[in-house]
Write a protein that holds these residues in place. Structure first.
Motif, PDB file in Angstrom:
ATOM      1  N   VAL A 109       0.802  -1.117   0.069  1.00 53.19           N
ATOM      2  CA  VAL A 109       0.046   0.107   0.021  1.00 53.19           C
ATOM      3  C   VAL A 109       0.936   1.319   0.038  1.00 53.19           C
ATOM      4  O   VAL A 109       1.882   1.086   0.971  1.00 53.19           O
ATOM      5  CB  VAL A 109      -0.995   0.098   1.172  1.00 53.19           C
ATOM      6  CG1 VAL A 109      -1.745   1.189   1.332  1.00 53.19           C
ATOM      7  CG2 VAL A 109      -1.849  -1.176   1.155  1.00 53.19           C
ATOM      8  N   SER A 110       0.670   1.952  -0.628  1.00 56.22           N
ATOM      9  CA  SER A 110       1.178   3.504  -0.840  1.00 56.22           C
ATOM     10  C   SER A 110       1.424   4.032   0.648  1.00 56.22           C
ATOM     11  O   SER A 110       0.494   4.054   1.443  1.00 56.22           O
ATOM     12  CB  SER A 110       0.445   4.351  -1.746  1.00 56.22           C
ATOM     13  OG  SER A 110       1.450   5.563  -1.697  1.00 56.22           O
ATOM     14  N   SER A 111       2.635   4.482   0.811  1.00 59.06           N
ATOM     15  CA  SER A 111       3.107   4.925   1.997  1.00 59.06           C
ATOM     16  C   SER A 111       3.084   6.540   1.919  1.00 59.06           C
ATOM     17  O   SER A 111       3.705   7.253   2.991  1.00 59.06           O
ATOM     18  CB  SER A 111       4.527   4.314   2.390  1.00 59.06           C
ATOM     19  OG  SER A 111       5.277   4.915   1.708  1.00 59.06           O
ATOM     20  N   LYS A 112       2.798   6.954   1.145  1.00 59.13           N
ATOM     21  CA  LYS A 112       2.627   8.568   0.805  1.00 59.13           C
ATOM     22  C   LYS A 112       1.802   9.020   2.086  1.00 59.13           C
ATOM     23  O   LYS A 112       0.624   8.588   2.128  1.00 59.13           O
ATOM     24  CB  LYS A 112       1.841   9.018  -0.424  1.00 59.13           C
ATOM     25  CG  LYS A 112       2.780   8.654  -1.541  1.00 59.13           C
ATOM     26  CD  LYS A 112       2.312   9.064  -2.876  1.00 59.13           C
ATOM     27  CE  LYS A 112       2.917   8.713  -4.183  1.00 59.13           C
ATOM     28  NZ  LYS A 112       2.180   9.165  -5.438  1.00 59.13           N
ATOM     29  N   PRO A 113       2.120   9.976   2.613  1.00 56.98           N
ATOM     30  CA  PRO A 113       1.335  10.982   3.700  1.00 56.98           C
ATOM     31  C   PRO A 113       0.033  11.152   3.069  1.00 56.98           C
ATOM     32  O   PRO A 113      -0.122  11.712   2.226  1.00 56.98           O
ATOM     33  CB  PRO A 113       2.105  12.137   3.987  1.00 56.98           C
ATOM     34  CG  PRO A 113       3.490  11.912   3.430  1.00 56.98           C
ATOM     35  CD  PRO A 113       3.253  10.753   2.375  1.00 56.98           C
ATOM     36  N   GLY A 114      -1.010  10.979   3.623  1.00 58.83           N
ATOM     37  CA  GLY A 114      -2.491  11.284   3.256  1.00 58.83           C
ATOM     38  C   GLY A 114      -3.034  10.144   2.624  1.00 58.83           C
ATOM     39  O   GLY A 114      -4.345  10.527   2.404  1.00 58.83           O
ATOM     40  N   PHE A 115      -2.542   9.040   2.060  1.00 59.16           N
ATOM     41  CA  PHE A 115      -3.190   8.346   1.481  1.00 59.16           C
ATOM     42  C   PHE A 115      -4.467   7.471   2.240  1.00 59.16           C
ATOM     43  O   PHE A 115      -5.430   7.358   1.768  1.00 59.16           O
ATOM     44  CB  PHE A 115      -2.327   7.152   1.284  1.00 59.16           C
ATOM     45  CG  PHE A 115      -3.039   5.619   0.337  1.00 59.16           C
ATOM     46  CD1 PHE A 115      -3.624   6.007  -0.842  1.00 59.16           C
ATOM     47  CD2 PHE A 115      -3.329   4.804   1.050  1.00 59.16           C
ATOM     48  CE1 PHE A 115      -4.084   4.969  -1.731  1.00 59.16           C
ATOM     49  CE2 PHE A 115      -3.992   3.703   0.381  1.00 59.16           C
ATOM     50  CZ  PHE A 115      -4.136   3.878  -0.782  1.00 59.16           C
ATOM     51  N   SER A 116      -4.002   7.149   3.595  1.00 61.10           N
ATOM     52  CA  SER A 116      -5.151   6.455   4.331  1.00 61.10           C
ATOM     53  C   SER A 116      -6.147   7.612   4.612  1.00 61.10           C
ATOM     54  O   SER A 116      -7.224   7.215   4.922  1.00 61.10           O
ATOM     55  CB  SER A 116      -4.492   6.256   5.742  1.00 61.10           C
ATOM     56  OG  SER A 116      -3.859   7.148   6.422  1.00 61.10           O
ATOM     57  N   GLU A 117      -5.780   8.792   4.901  1.00 57.97           N
ATOM     58  CA  GLU A 117      -6.867   9.981   5.063  1.00 57.97           C
ATOM     59  C   GLU A 117      -7.670  10.115   4.049  1.00 57.97           C
ATOM     60  O   GLU A 117      -8.854  10.448   4.167  1.00 57.97           O
ATOM     61  CB  GLU A 117      -6.179  11.344   5.548  1.00 57.97           C
ATOM     62  CG  GLU A 117      -5.425  11.325   6.880  1.00 57.97           C
ATOM     63  CD  GLU A 117      -3.920  10.723   6.728  1.00 57.97           C
ATOM     64  OE1 GLU A 117      -3.586  10.513   5.733  1.00 57.97           O
ATOM     65  OE2 GLU A 117      -3.442  10.763   7.666  1.00 57.97           O
ATOM     66  N   LYS A 118      -7.146  10.019   2.717  1.00 55.67           N
ATOM     67  CA  LYS A 118      -8.142  10.055   1.516  1.00 55.67           C
ATOM     68  C   LYS A 118      -8.874   9.065   1.381  1.00 55.67           C
ATOM     69  O   LYS A 118     -10.346   9.089   1.090  1.00 55.67           O
ATOM     70  CB  LYS A 118      -7.223  10.128   0.142  1.00 55.67           C
ATOM     71  CG  LYS A 118      -6.344  11.617   0.229  1.00 55.67           C
ATOM     72  CD  LYS A 118      -5.666  11.481  -1.031  1.00 55.67           C
ATOM     73  CE  LYS A 118      -4.749  12.907  -1.121  1.00 55.67           C
ATOM     74  NZ  LYS A 118      -4.044  12.773  -2.551  1.00 55.67           N
ATOM     75  N   LEU A 119      -8.568   7.870   1.842  1.00 55.88           N
ATOM     76  CA  LEU A 119      -9.183   6.458   1.746  1.00 55.88           C
ATOM     77  C   LEU A 119     -10.234   6.651   2.832  1.00 55.88           C
ATOM     78  O   LEU A 119     -11.635   6.196   2.650  1.00 55.88           O
ATOM     79  CB  LEU A 119      -8.403   5.304   1.912  1.00 55.88           C
ATOM     80  CG  LEU A 119      -8.959   3.800   1.805  1.00 55.88           C
ATOM     81  CD1 LEU A 119      -9.545   3.794   0.333  1.00 55.88           C
ATOM     82  CD2 LEU A 119      -8.197   2.699   2.191  1.00 55.88           C
ATOM     83  N   SER A 120      -9.997   7.075   3.956  1.00 54.33           N
ATOM     84  CA  SER A 120     -10.934   7.213   5.013  1.00 54.33           C
ATOM     85  C   SER A 120     -11.853   8.216   4.654  1.00 54.33           C
ATOM     86  O   SER A 120     -13.213   7.856   5.017  1.00 54.33           O
ATOM     87  CB  SER A 120     -10.516   7.553   6.326  1.00 54.33           C
ATOM     88  OG  SER A 120     -11.108   7.842   7.337  1.00 54.33           O
ATOM     89  N   GLU A 121     -11.702   9.377   3.919  1.00 55.48           N
ATOM     90  CA  GLU A 121     -12.654  10.280   3.498  1.00 55.48           C
ATOM     91  C   GLU A 121     -13.523   9.682   2.556  1.00 55.48           C
ATOM     92  O   GLU A 121     -14.880   9.974   2.558  1.00 55.48           O
ATOM     93  CB  GLU A 121     -12.090  11.728   3.060  1.00 55.48           C
ATOM     94  CG  GLU A 121     -12.880  12.568   2.622  1.00 55.48           C
ATOM     95  CD  GLU A 121     -13.708  13.295   3.821  1.00 55.48           C
ATOM     96  OE1 GLU A 121     -14.670  14.031   3.328  1.00 55.48           O
ATOM     97  OE2 GLU A 121     -13.313  13.233   4.978  1.00 55.48           O
ATOM     98  N   ALA A 122     -12.952   8.947   1.690  1.00 54.78           N
ATOM     99  CA  ALA A 122     -13.874   8.470   0.404  1.00 54.78           C
ATOM    100  C   ALA A 122     -14.805   7.492   0.946  1.00 54.78           C
ATOM    101  O   ALA A 122     -15.756   7.463   0.575  1.00 54.78           O
ATOM    102  CB  ALA A 122     -13.006   7.736  -0.719  1.00 54.78           C
TER     103      ALA A 122
END
Length: 178
Positions: free
Chosen positions: A11-24
């Protein structure tokens, strides 16, 4: 310690990826919940994006609308069509009974924010629509919860304060300029 989510899973370790997924995920859940509610109330199509934002800010959750939600509604109030939709949702929420006291109170919070931070059109909407009649009725709102807690007290106080803002143009102008 190593983070398993980004270390081994690819899974991409870029900051914000999990936040974007959570928001979606949250937005999808909200859309589906609102779609089911719309069907329950006899609508053949889901709520519009503006209706969903106004409904989300006035849900019965045990916390108030967030500053971000209120600011979004204030921004949307600059478009007359969106402002009409927002006020339709607020009027619906303000007309709810004592069992939905949280919806009523949160609608009052949103209305006050729109009067103070929203467009001039929002102020005119509040003055020209049924809002004044609903606010007058809410000054006698009764909602007694478990253990004799008077949830209606906050509704009565807030509705009286908003009525005062609507009737006293100088006070409203002073609050809008502050």
């Amino acid at each position: 310690m190593y983070s398993i989510s980004a270390y081994n899973t690819g899974v991409s370790s870029k900051p914000g990826f999990s936040e974007k997924l959570s928001e979606a995920t949250r937005e999808s859940y909200t859309w589906l919940r609102d779609y089911i509610t719309a069907i329950k109330y006899g609508r053949l199509h889901p709520f519009t994006a503006v209706e969903r934002k106004a409904r989300e800010a006035t849900r019965k959750d045990p916390w108030g609308p967030t500053g971000h939600q209120l600011a979004e509604l204030a921004d949307l109030s600059h478009h007359p069509e969106h402002c009409q939709v927002i006020f339709a949702v607020l009027e619906f929420r303000l007309s709810r009974g004592p069992e939905k006291w949280r919806n009523v109170y949160k609608a009052l919070l949103a209305l006050e924010y729109l009067l103070v931070r929203g467009s001039a059109y929002a102020v005119e909407c509040a003055r020209s629509r049924e809002v004044g009649v609903l606010l007058q009725q809410l000054t006698d709102f009764q909602a007694i919860g478990q253990g004799g807690v008077d949830h209606g007290e906050n509704v009565r106080i807030r509705s009286s304060a908003i009525l005062e803002l609507l009737h006293e143009r100088d006070l409203l102008q002073q609050r809008r300029e502050a």
